[in-house]
Design a protein around this motif. Sequence first.
Motif, PDB file in Angstrom:
ATOM      1  N   THR A  79       0.845  -1.191   0.000  1.00  0.00           N
ATOM      2  CA  THR A  79       0.000   0.000   0.000  1.00  0.00           C
ATOM      3  C   THR A  79       0.883   1.246   0.000  1.00  0.00           C
ATOM      4  OG1 THR A  79      -0.114   0.029   2.424  1.00  0.00           O
ATOM      5  CG2 THR A  79      -1.835  -1.178   1.258  1.00  0.00           C
ATOM      6  N   THR A  80       0.633   2.144  -0.929  1.00  0.00           N
ATOM      7  CA  THR A  80       1.404   3.387  -1.005  1.00  0.00           C
ATOM      8  C   THR A  80       0.639   4.433  -1.795  1.00  0.00           C
ATOM      9  OG1 THR A  80       3.475   4.402  -1.752  1.00  0.00           O
ATOM     10  CG2 THR A  80       2.681   2.534  -3.035  1.00  0.00           C
ATOM     11  N   PRO A  93      -8.082  -0.642  -3.607  1.00  0.00           N
ATOM     12  CA  PRO A  93      -8.339  -1.663  -2.588  1.00  0.00           C
ATOM     13  C   PRO A  93      -9.410  -2.669  -3.023  1.00  0.00           C
ATOM     14  CG  PRO A  93      -8.122   0.475  -1.547  1.00  0.00           C
ATOM     15  CD  PRO A  93      -8.128   0.722  -3.036  1.00  0.00           C
ATOM     16  N   VAL A 112      -0.405  -8.277   2.644  1.00  0.00           N
ATOM     17  CA  VAL A 112      -0.582  -6.853   2.328  1.00  0.00           C
ATOM     18  C   VAL A 112       0.349  -6.054   3.232  1.00  0.00           C
ATOM     19  CG1 VAL A 112      -2.185  -4.934   2.086  1.00  0.00           C
ATOM     20  CG2 VAL A 112      -3.016  -7.279   1.782  1.00  0.00           C
ATOM     21  N   PHE A 114       1.791  -2.590   4.895  1.00  0.00           N
ATOM     22  CA  PHE A 114       1.427  -1.231   5.290  1.00  0.00           C
ATOM     23  C   PHE A 114       2.667  -0.573   5.886  1.00  0.00           C
ATOM     24  CE2 PHE A 114      -2.351  -3.828   5.502  1.00  0.00           C
ATOM     25  CZ  PHE A 114      -3.328  -3.048   4.903  1.00  0.00           C
ATOM     26  N   ILE A 133      -1.240  -1.228  -4.026  1.00  0.00           N
ATOM     27  CA  ILE A 133      -2.600  -0.751  -3.734  1.00  0.00           C
ATOM     28  C   ILE A 133      -2.519   0.748  -3.471  1.00  0.00           C
ATOM     29  CG2 ILE A 133      -4.554  -0.824  -2.147  1.00  0.00           C
ATOM     30  CD1 ILE A 133      -3.835  -3.700  -1.491  1.00  0.00           C
ATOM     31  N   THR A 134      -3.300   1.523  -4.216  1.00  0.00           N
ATOM     32  CA  THR A 134      -3.379   2.963  -4.006  1.00  0.00           C
ATOM     33  C   THR A 134      -4.839   3.366  -3.861  1.00  0.00           C
ATOM     34  OG1 THR A 134      -1.330   3.439  -5.214  1.00  0.00           O
ATOM     35  CG2 THR A 134      -2.900   5.231  -5.002  1.00  0.00           C
ATOM     36  N   VAL A 135      -5.130   4.073  -2.800  1.00  0.00           N
ATOM     37  CA  VAL A 135      -6.498   4.529  -2.543  1.00  0.00           C
ATOM     38  C   VAL A 135      -6.747   5.818  -3.325  1.00  0.00           C
ATOM     39  CG1 VAL A 135      -8.137   5.264  -0.772  1.00  0.00           C
ATOM     40  CG2 VAL A 135      -6.428   3.507  -0.242  1.00  0.00           C
ATOM     41  N   CYS A 149      -5.777   3.173   6.538  1.00  0.00           N
ATOM     42  CA  CYS A 149      -5.433   2.366   5.368  1.00  0.00           C
ATOM     43  C   CYS A 149      -5.782   0.901   5.598  1.00  0.00           C
ATOM     44  CB  CYS A 149      -3.949   2.526   5.069  1.00  0.00           C
ATOM     45  SG  CYS A 149      -3.467   1.877   3.460  1.00  0.00           S
ATOM     46  N   THR A 150      -5.516   0.425   6.816  1.00  0.00           N
ATOM     47  CA  THR A 150      -5.863  -0.958   7.158  1.00  0.00           C
ATOM     48  C   THR A 150      -7.368  -1.156   7.096  1.00  0.00           C
ATOM     49  OG1 THR A 150      -3.951  -1.039   8.641  1.00  0.00           O
ATOM     50  CG2 THR A 150      -5.591  -2.771   8.886  1.00  0.00           C
ATOM     51  N   THR A 153      -8.734  -1.357   3.465  1.00  0.00           N
ATOM     52  CA  THR A 153      -8.406  -2.635   2.845  1.00  0.00           C
ATOM     53  C   THR A 153      -9.241  -3.757   3.426  1.00  0.00           C
ATOM     54  OG1 THR A 153      -6.130  -1.817   2.579  1.00  0.00           O
ATOM     55  CG2 THR A 153      -6.490  -4.166   2.255  1.00  0.00           C
TER      56      THR A 153
END
Length: 237
Positions: A79-80, A93, A112, A114, A133-135, A149-150, A153
């Motif tokens: 995730t970034t 996600p 995953v 973080f 994974i990018t939000v 972020c957690t 996801t």
Amino acid sequence: MSQPMMILVRPQMGENIGAAARAMLNFGLEGMRIVDPRDGWPNPKAVAMASGAGRLLDRAGVFPDVAAAVADCQYVFATTARPRELTKPVLTPEEAMAQARAMIAKGMKVGVLFGPERTGLENDDVALANAIITVPVNPEFASLNLAQCTLLTAYEWRRQTDGAIPVPEIDLATGIEVEKLGDHYEEVLDKAGFFFPETKAANMKLNLRSMWSRLALTRADVQTLHGMLRQIIRRQG
């Protein structure tokens, strides 16, 4: 591993670890791994913040580095929010957790990553992942804290109960198998003088590691690539 393993990399504050545990349990995820926590482990502040999710912390695995934490995983998401020089598939996600659920249904192990609160994941961490994974957040304020972020996801994992995307029947290599392949090639290429000039060697090695993980190699692929390199060396000898 009937669920993705949520891997907190170098978390800094116990409160954020506890909040991440609560977010996970809200959506039925119970597998947590912690890499090199800044304040050591166990952490009483994490336990206090986790509240009813303390059992996740009791069972959490603690690892010295990312490579060890993903060694048994066959597919890893990182995730970034920051743009990366590394070429990786980039998923939301929702897309990532649909893919994860389908892979896990096939018996694969998925992790995953973080990153730490202040800086996020480093390039060396992302290089060990298969995809990013990018939000889709506000580009003018893109930073999410660890628990947020957690939670996003974990929510998408829960939401993907039905309609998971199909994946072919493949036997992907684990993280440790890909790492050993990278070690093999790096050793041989180093002896051959490939990493030149010296000022660029570190970045060349990082890109090579990223390439291996991006390929999503099967166990058969890894064995073939090892064999190809051994045969080349044998012929040259």
